[in-house]
Design a protein around this motif. Sequence first.
Motif, PDB file in Angstrom:
ATOM      1  N   UNK A  65       0.605  -1.338   0.073  1.00  0.00           N
ATOM      2  CA  UNK A  65       0.027   0.201   0.014  1.00  0.00           C
ATOM      3  C   UNK A  65       0.934   1.199   0.113  1.00  0.00           C
ATOM      4  N   UNK A  66       2.090   1.106   0.704  1.00  0.00           N
ATOM      5  CA  UNK A  66       2.813   2.358   0.557  1.00  0.00           C
ATOM      6  C   UNK A  66       3.365   2.797  -0.763  1.00  0.00           C
ATOM      7  N   UNK A  67       3.591   1.728  -1.439  1.00  0.00           N
ATOM      8  CA  UNK A  67       4.321   1.923  -2.983  1.00  0.00           C
ATOM      9  C   UNK A  67       3.060   2.624  -3.727  1.00  0.00           C
ATOM     10  N   UNK A  68       1.739   1.960  -3.693  1.00  0.00           N
ATOM     11  CA  UNK A  68       0.701   2.431  -4.478  1.00  0.00           C
ATOM     12  C   UNK A  68       0.374   4.045  -4.124  1.00  0.00           C
ATOM     13  N   UNK A  69       0.370   4.230  -2.623  1.00  0.00           N
ATOM     14  CA  UNK A  69       0.044   5.510  -2.447  1.00  0.00           C
ATOM     15  C   UNK A  69       1.028   6.647  -2.896  1.00  0.00           C
ATOM     16  N   UNK A  70       2.310   6.252  -2.957  1.00  0.00           N
ATOM     17  CA  UNK A  70       3.245   7.081  -3.723  1.00  0.00           C
ATOM     18  C   UNK A  70       3.053   7.283  -5.022  1.00  0.00           C
ATOM     19  N   UNK A  71       2.553   6.233  -5.698  1.00  0.00           N
ATOM     20  CA  UNK A  71       2.452   5.954  -7.099  1.00  0.00           C
ATOM     21  C   UNK A  71       1.195   7.147  -7.513  1.00  0.00           C
ATOM     22  N   UNK A  72       0.251   6.949  -6.716  1.00  0.00           N
ATOM     23  CA  UNK A  72      -1.012   7.740  -6.879  1.00  0.00           C
ATOM     24  C   UNK A  72      -0.586   9.250  -6.759  1.00  0.00           C
ATOM     25  N   UNK A  73       0.227   9.303  -5.843  1.00  0.00           N
ATOM     26  CA  UNK A  73       0.677  10.789  -5.461  1.00  0.00           C
ATOM     27  C   UNK A  73       1.419  11.612  -6.805  1.00  0.00           C
ATOM     28  N   UNK A  74       2.123  10.516  -7.169  1.00  0.00           N
ATOM     29  CA  UNK A  74       3.122  10.909  -8.363  1.00  0.00           C
ATOM     30  C   UNK A  74       2.206  11.301  -9.809  1.00  0.00           C
ATOM     31  N   UNK A  75       1.166  10.425  -9.797  1.00  0.00           N
ATOM     32  CA  UNK A  75       0.243  10.768 -11.094  1.00  0.00           C
ATOM     33  C   UNK A  75      -0.273  12.104 -10.819  1.00  0.00           C
ATOM     34  N   UNK A  76      -0.863  12.370  -9.649  1.00  0.00           N
ATOM     35  CA  UNK A  76      -1.479  13.704  -9.291  1.00  0.00           C
ATOM     36  C   UNK A  76      -0.394  14.637  -9.698  1.00  0.00           C
ATOM     37  N   UNK A  77       0.578  14.606  -9.422  1.00  0.00           N
ATOM     38  CA  UNK A  77       1.667  15.658  -9.411  1.00  0.00           C
ATOM     39  C   UNK A  77       2.194  16.056 -10.734  1.00  0.00           C
ATOM     40  N   UNK A  78       2.239  14.701 -11.425  1.00  0.00           N
ATOM     41  CA  UNK A  78       2.497  14.791 -13.038  1.00  0.00           C
ATOM     42  C   UNK A  78       1.136  15.517 -13.747  1.00  0.00           C
ATOM     43  N   UNK A  79       0.113  15.321 -13.201  1.00  0.00           N
ATOM     44  CA  UNK A  79      -0.948  16.203 -13.861  1.00  0.00           C
ATOM     45  C   UNK A  79      -0.840  17.509 -13.645  1.00  0.00           C
ATOM     46  N   UNK A  80      -0.600  17.966 -12.388  1.00  0.00           N
ATOM     47  CA  UNK A  80      -0.378  19.346 -12.211  1.00  0.00           C
ATOM     48  C   UNK A  80       0.791  20.067 -12.711  1.00  0.00           C
ATOM     49  N   UNK A  81       1.838  19.327 -13.223  1.00  0.00           N
ATOM     50  CA  UNK A  81       2.986  19.807 -13.728  1.00  0.00           C
ATOM     51  C   UNK A  81       2.719  19.926 -15.315  1.00  0.00           C
ATOM     52  N   UNK A  82       2.008  18.914 -15.686  1.00  0.00           N
ATOM     53  CA  UNK A  82       1.276  18.940 -17.203  1.00  0.00           C
ATOM     54  C   UNK A  82       0.389  20.025 -17.419  1.00  0.00           C
ATOM     55  N   UNK A  83      -0.273  20.515 -16.664  1.00  0.00           N
ATOM     56  CA  UNK A  83      -1.124  21.855 -16.465  1.00  0.00           C
ATOM     57  C   UNK A  83      -0.279  22.753 -16.500  1.00  0.00           C
ATOM     58  N   UNK A  84       0.591  22.869 -15.707  1.00  0.00           N
ATOM     59  CA  UNK A  84       1.368  24.125 -15.607  1.00  0.00           C
ATOM     60  C   UNK A  84       2.255  24.496 -16.868  1.00  0.00           C
TER      61      UNK A  84
END
Length: 87
Positions: A65-84
Amino acid sequence: MKVLVNNRKVPFWFPIFAALVIPGSGYVLLGRPMRALQMLFFMGFFGFVTYRLSGMDISLIGRFAGAFAIWALSVVEVHRLAKLKSV
């Protein structure tokens, strides 16, 4: 919307899709390879910690679960960076 990746315009969703399929690849497409390595390190670390701390009766997804949580956070951050980058 288009995002500039390696001097080429790609659709906005492409780095996000890449981050969903292969962890860390969205960062590489957006020009942040060190951030990708950091996220992969933390995925491995927290996956190892939650695997070792969970019991045998927990499902495989729950044990990592720890790895999946970091993976989900990285997808959200990539979305934010792509939007910027697309603005």
